[in-house]
Design an enzyme around this catalytic site. Sequence first.
Site, PDB file in Angstrom:
ATOM      1  N   ASP A  16      61.843  34.929  42.197  1.00 23.54           N
ATOM      2  CA  ASP A  16      61.913  34.513  43.592  1.00 23.54           C
ATOM      3  C   ASP A  16      63.296  34.844  44.151  1.00 23.54           C
ATOM      4  OD1 ASP A  16      60.418  32.773  45.764  1.00 23.54           O
ATOM      5  OD2 ASP A  16      62.509  32.166  45.806  1.00 23.54           O
ATOM      6  N   GLU A  18      65.929  34.359  47.767  1.00 25.58           N
ATOM      7  CA  GLU A  18      66.219  33.865  49.105  1.00 25.58           C
ATOM      8  C   GLU A  18      66.979  34.966  49.823  1.00 25.58           C
ATOM      9  OE1 GLU A  18      64.882  31.137  50.203  1.00 25.58           O
ATOM     10  OE2 GLU A  18      64.125  30.638  48.204  1.00 25.58           O
ATOM     11  N   HIS A 153      62.495  26.609  48.940  1.00 26.85           N
ATOM     12  CA  HIS A 153      63.463  27.567  49.469  1.00 26.85           C
ATOM     13  C   HIS A 153      64.775  27.592  48.696  1.00 26.85           C
ATOM     14  CE1 HIS A 153      60.736  28.436  52.686  1.00 26.85           C
ATOM     15  NE2 HIS A 153      60.727  27.192  53.079  1.00 26.85           N
ATOM     16  N   ASP A 158      61.882  27.663  43.247  1.00 28.81           N
ATOM     17  CA  ASP A 158      60.641  28.323  43.662  1.00 28.81           C
ATOM     18  C   ASP A 158      60.029  29.113  42.512  1.00 28.81           C
ATOM     19  OD1 ASP A 158      60.740  27.310  46.198  1.00 28.81           O
ATOM     20  OD2 ASP A 158      61.338  29.169  47.176  1.00 28.81           O
TER      21      ASP A 158
END
Length: 251
Positions: A16, A18, A153, A158
């Site tokens: 994952d 961001e 987030h 995540d």
Amino acid sequence: MREYTEGPVRDYVCLDLETTGLHPKTDRIIEIGAVRVRQGRPQETWQTFVNPGRKLTERTMQITGILQEEVDPAPEIGQVLPECLDFLGKDVLVGHSLLFDFSFLKKAAVNAGLSFEANGIDTLQLARKYLPELPSRNLGELCRHFGIPHQAHRALFDAQATAALYELFCEKFYEERSFAPVPLIFHVKKEGPASRSQKERLRRLAVLYGTQLSVDVEKLTRNEASRLADQIIFRYGKVPQTVKNPEKTPQ
């Protein structure tokens, strides 16, 4: 949890990211999180903040909880990418809206002159197939639906939640065809760094219009520098000839 001798992929890395926004061509990675899973059980994690070379918007900080002071001292993507790709190795990747994360890493790899190819399984696609009745199939809603602990987030949290979701899907919905890894494909061309004249032009535009650049011009690509100059001119109006040709502007 039952053990599989044949069936879904049980050895994989859950990934994952961001980012500063939704578009790999214009936005940057700010955090990477990954979980290595073996036989359905998390074995090792990897996480890092990434300096995007620009100021985070209030919206980005609000959504992610990541602050400017956390990314400013962090390494740039080119510095962490070799270690990241080494952690991912040749494993199947699992992620929620996986192509989004893959596309950002693929762009970074291409710009760094590194090879990055992978097969993957997308839990969002599985959720769309097996849970069409749910009003939302984003990761947070799915975790609430199944009672999976989740801090939204943040990249590592995540990734951990997605791994738990995937294992639950394996238990409830496994079908060989739907759970087969597929090649991840994102076409991107290498972008060179901004030229000296492009960087100088941006600095002169900022002075001319009395605005402060929210990016580090030294970290821009040619395409990014060109887009930013166009955006500034579109916002403030036609630029004088002396700024169009900064190399001819008197010092």
